[in-house]
Design an enzyme around this catalytic site. Structure first.
Site, mmCIF file in Angstrom:
data_model
loop_
_atom_site.group_PDB
_atom_site.id
_atom_site.type_symbol
_atom_site.label_atom_id
_atom_site.label_comp_id
_atom_site.label_asym_id
_atom_site.label_seq_id
_atom_site.Cartn_x
_atom_site.Cartn_y
_atom_site.Cartn_z
ATOM 1 N N PRO A 110 64.454 62.949 6.191
ATOM 2 C CA PRO A 110 64.375 61.542 5.758
ATOM 3 C C PRO A 110 63.193 60.803 6.376
ATOM 4 C CG PRO A 110 66.629 62.117 6.272
ATOM 5 C CD PRO A 110 65.798 63.290 6.702
ATOM 6 N N CYS A 111 62.561 59.955 5.561
ATOM 7 C CA CYS A 111 61.348 59.248 5.996
ATOM 8 C C CYS A 111 61.613 57.790 6.364
ATOM 9 C CB CYS A 111 60.289 59.302 4.897
ATOM 10 S SG CYS A 111 60.738 58.342 3.417
ATOM 11 N N GLN A 112 62.852 57.318 6.187
ATOM 12 C CA GLN A 112 63.110 55.879 6.314
ATOM 13 C C GLN A 112 62.673 55.286 7.643
ATOM 14 O OE1 GLN A 112 65.259 58.118 5.123
ATOM 15 N NE2 GLN A 112 66.671 57.261 3.621
#
Length: 270
Positions: A110-112
């Site tokens: 995940p890049c959040q």
């Protein structure tokens, strides 16, 4: 391990495995491929291997969200169930008979908490953030012992290489090197590879053993956005201004998108 030269291609489509260096013995996946997708989403890696005509099978899907899993199953005719990577162990990957199978493991985490459009909480080990789930991959690879996937693939936002996050990315690379992988990474933009979108992403290929890798060369952009759009669109796909405002207000309240003020601030920081 069944590695010599990867020789799959589709006319008019770039195949990243076609650009292996000649300085060190060529890498080729001559065996049947078993694909393990961590943070797999709807299976874009499956789609790539399928479209390239690779002799492969979808071996494992590790995806927490039930909706992408449902989409994956509908697309590929599989019957996967949602899985929390924090509960996955090496034995769940079933990496066996590596003499006759080449295991490619993707882990585009995940890049959040890395993205400039996010909250920038970091991917530091032990942080408990969504991006910090990367370190669950470290745990799983450690559990694998000598039965490691021969190829690892990762894609994430460009900001992964920023001053704030580079330290943690470097630690990740050092870990992979300690397991015997050689890492090759590069920021690549979609518009340099035939897609009419300015979308920069970090791609990393990690090869188990003494191999060298070269990323594909850029190609001229021959398409524009209008080439992707339909001339006539059914009215049911339009959203009214009132419905759009309600949706946007809801997403802001949930913290899923930022206000203009916050977005501009993050963009300037970047």
């Amino acid at each position: 391990m069944g590695l010599e030269v990867f020789n799959y291609s589709v006319e008019g489509q770039i195949n990243m495995f076609d650009y292996m260096s000649r300085e060190i013995p060529l890498i080729k996946v001559k065996n049947h491929v078993r694909l393990i997708e961590m943070f797999g989403g709807v299976g874009s890696q499956n789609m790539a291997l399928r479209d390239l005509g690779v002799d492969y099978e979808s071996w494992k899907l590790i995806e927490y969200d039930k909706y992408p899993v449902a989409s994956f199953n509908a697309i590929f005719g599989t019957d996967y169930k949602p899985m929390d990577i924090r509960e996955v162990h090496a034995e769940d990957l079933e990496i066996v008979d590596r003499q006759n199978n080449t295991y490619i493991c993707t882990y585009s985490f995940p890049c959040q908490d890395i993205s400039v459009a996010g909250l920038g909480k970091s991917l530091e080990k032990g942080s408990g953030t969504r991006s910090g789930l990367l370190w669950e991959v470290e745990r799983i690879l450690n559990e694998c012992g000598e039965e490691l996937p021969q190829i690892l693939l990762m894609e994430n936002v460009k900001n992964l290489l920023s001053k704030k996050h580079k330290e943690h990315f470097d630690k990740w690379c050092e870990f992979l090197e300690s397991k015997g992988y050689k890492n090759f990474y590069k920021v690549m933009c979609a518009s340099d590879y035939g897609v009419a979108q300015h979308r920069e992403r970090v791609f990393m290929v990690s090869l188990l053993g003494d191999y060298k890798y070269e990323f594909p060369k850029e190609i001229p952009l021959e398409r524009r956005m209008k080439d992707y759009l339909e001339e006539k669109v059914d009215k049911r796909y339009y959203i009214t201004s009132e419905r759009a405002k309600t949706l946007i207000d809801k997403l802001i309240l949930e913290g899923k998108i930022l206000t203009n003020e916050r977005t501009n601030e993050r963009t300037q920081d970047y």
